[in-house]
Design an enzyme around this catalytic site. Sequence first.
Site, PDB file in Angstrom:
ATOM      1  N   SER A   1      38.998  46.591  45.092  1.00  0.00           N
ATOM      2  CA  SER A   1      39.675  46.811  43.810  1.00  0.00           C
ATOM      3  C   SER A   1      40.247  48.215  43.759  1.00  0.00           C
ATOM      4  CB  SER A   1      38.692  46.630  42.657  1.00  0.00           C
ATOM      5  OG  SER A   1      39.256  47.171  41.475  1.00  0.00           O
TER       6      SER A   1
ATOM      7  N   HIS B   1      42.738  43.819  45.430  1.00  0.00           N
ATOM      8  CA  HIS B   1      42.503  43.340  44.062  1.00  0.00           C
ATOM      9  C   HIS B   1      43.089  44.373  43.102  1.00  0.00           C
ATOM     10  CE1 HIS B   1      40.259  41.062  40.987  1.00  0.00           C
ATOM     11  NE2 HIS B   1      39.990  42.236  40.437  1.00  0.00           N
TER      12      HIS B   1
ATOM     13  N   MET C   1      44.956  46.147  33.044  1.00  0.00           N
ATOM     14  CA  MET C   1      44.260  46.163  31.743  1.00  0.00           C
ATOM     15  C   MET C   1      45.234  46.613  30.667  1.00  0.00           C
ATOM     16  SD  MET C   1      40.776  48.055  32.884  1.00  0.00           S
ATOM     17  CE  MET C   1      39.684  47.348  34.110  1.00  0.00           C
TER      18      MET C   1
ATOM     19  N   HIS D   1      44.657  40.692  38.915  1.00  0.00           N
ATOM     20  CA  HIS D   1      43.690  40.254  37.901  1.00  0.00           C
ATOM     21  C   HIS D   1      44.185  40.759  36.545  1.00  0.00           C
ATOM     22  CE1 HIS D   1      39.276  40.739  36.272  1.00  0.00           C
ATOM     23  NE2 HIS D   1      39.959  39.814  35.624  1.00  0.00           N
TER      24      HIS D   1
ATOM     25  N   MET E   1      43.861  41.380  32.945  1.00  0.00           N
ATOM     26  CA  MET E   1      42.970  41.461  31.775  1.00  0.00           C
ATOM     27  C   MET E   1      43.888  41.790  30.612  1.00  0.00           C
ATOM     28  SD  MET E   1      39.815  43.372  33.649  1.00  0.00           S
ATOM     29  CE  MET E   1      40.821  43.789  35.073  1.00  0.00           C
TER      30      MET E   1
ATOM     31  N   MET F   1      33.554  36.565  36.442  1.00  0.00           N
ATOM     32  CA  MET F   1      33.248  37.986  36.225  1.00  0.00           C
ATOM     33  C   MET F   1      31.731  38.182  36.272  1.00  0.00           C
ATOM     34  SD  MET F   1      36.055  39.649  36.035  1.00  0.00           S
ATOM     35  CE  MET F   1      35.273  41.227  35.712  1.00  0.00           C
TER      36      MET F   1
ATOM     37  N   ASP G   1      33.522  39.446  40.733  1.00  0.00           N
ATOM     38  CA  ASP G   1      34.113  40.751  40.447  1.00  0.00           C
ATOM     39  C   ASP G   1      33.205  41.544  39.513  1.00  0.00           C
ATOM     40  OD1 ASP G   1      35.772  42.867  39.864  1.00  0.00           O
ATOM     41  OD2 ASP G   1      37.328  41.671  38.863  1.00  0.00           O
TER      42      ASP G   1
HETATM   43  C1  DX5 Z   1      36.392  45.325  36.038  1.00  0.00           C
HETATM   44  C2  DX5 Z   1      37.383  45.028  37.129  1.00  0.00           C
HETATM   45  C3  DX5 Z   1      36.838  45.147  38.480  1.00  0.00           C
HETATM   46  C4  DX5 Z   1      36.343  46.522  38.882  1.00  0.00           C
HETATM   47  C5  DX5 Z   1      35.179  46.297  39.802  1.00  0.00           C
HETATM   48  O1  DX5 Z   1      36.903  44.910  34.813  1.00  0.00           O
HETATM   49  O2  DX5 Z   1      37.893  43.711  36.981  1.00  0.00           O
HETATM   50  O3  DX5 Z   1      37.735  44.641  39.455  1.00  0.00           O
HETATM   51  O4  DX5 Z   1      37.288  47.317  39.524  1.00  0.00           O
HETATM   52  O5  DX5 Z   1      34.616  47.521  40.065  1.00  0.00           O
HETATM   53  P1  DX5 Z   1      33.172  47.680  40.740  1.00  0.00           P
HETATM   54  O6  DX5 Z   1      33.215  46.977  42.051  1.00  0.00           O
HETATM   55  O7  DX5 Z   1      33.044  49.158  40.857  1.00  0.00           O
HETATM   56  O8  DX5 Z   1      32.182  47.078  39.782  1.00  0.00           O
HETATM   57 ZN    ZN Z   2      39.071  42.743  38.643  1.00  0.00          ZN
END
Ligand code: DX5
Ligand code: ZN
Length: 223
Positions: free
Chosen positions: A8, A33, A37, A66, A68, A137, A175
Amino acid sequence: MNLELAPSILSADFGNLAADMAETARAGARYAHIDVMDGMFVPQISLGMPVIKSIRPASDLVFDVHMMVTKPERYIDAFADCGADIITFHLEATEDPDACIEMIRARGVKVGLSIKPGTPVEAAEPYLDKIDMLLIMTVEPGFGGQKFIPASYERIPQARKMITDRNLNVDIEVDGGIKLDNVDSVLDAGANIIVAGSAVYGKDTYGCTKAFLDDFAAWQAKQ
Ligand code: DX5
Ligand code: ZN
């Protein structure tokens, strides 16, 4: 079933993004990834189209976007235009998941559907035969570096069973909070696309990526 690491970029150095991503590719990762957001669906604002457009020519990685984002249907075409290979939207973010699926499909992009930790896995059931990937998630979406939610260990096999019972070929992506010390349990539970942000990007991005991929190879050898 294919097994992929999807680093990510949320935890990457945005001042050095293309080079940072190239380190994961050099170590053997095939996915990137990309967490988008919107400040509505989740509190933070991360990155959007201009950034994805800028890194696209610099990378051959599979761009796993992804979203969000509230009402993802507003931006699906824009992310397809930026070169997304997979577009994942949240079931909780739209009133019309079928329309979102059709919009993504119409662009020849792979379809991902995501559910938050509080959404029952059954809620994804009506869409399983229309999607390529189910993103479960394993933290509350919004921030990198959170702790893995243990209830996910029941949710992942539940989803995998729903998929195999229907003879479908749907990837399960996980994730949030995934590290080297819990990744095997997540693989055992039935996930096959593994997102890791803070456990990959940082001081030794190459080494951390490689450590995950070596772990995958060892896990696969045991199957
Ligand atoms: C959180 C994201 C993740 C995040 C994961 O909302 O969707 O992709 O970057 O980060 P780690 O692996 O640090 O939990
Ligand atoms: Zn993510």
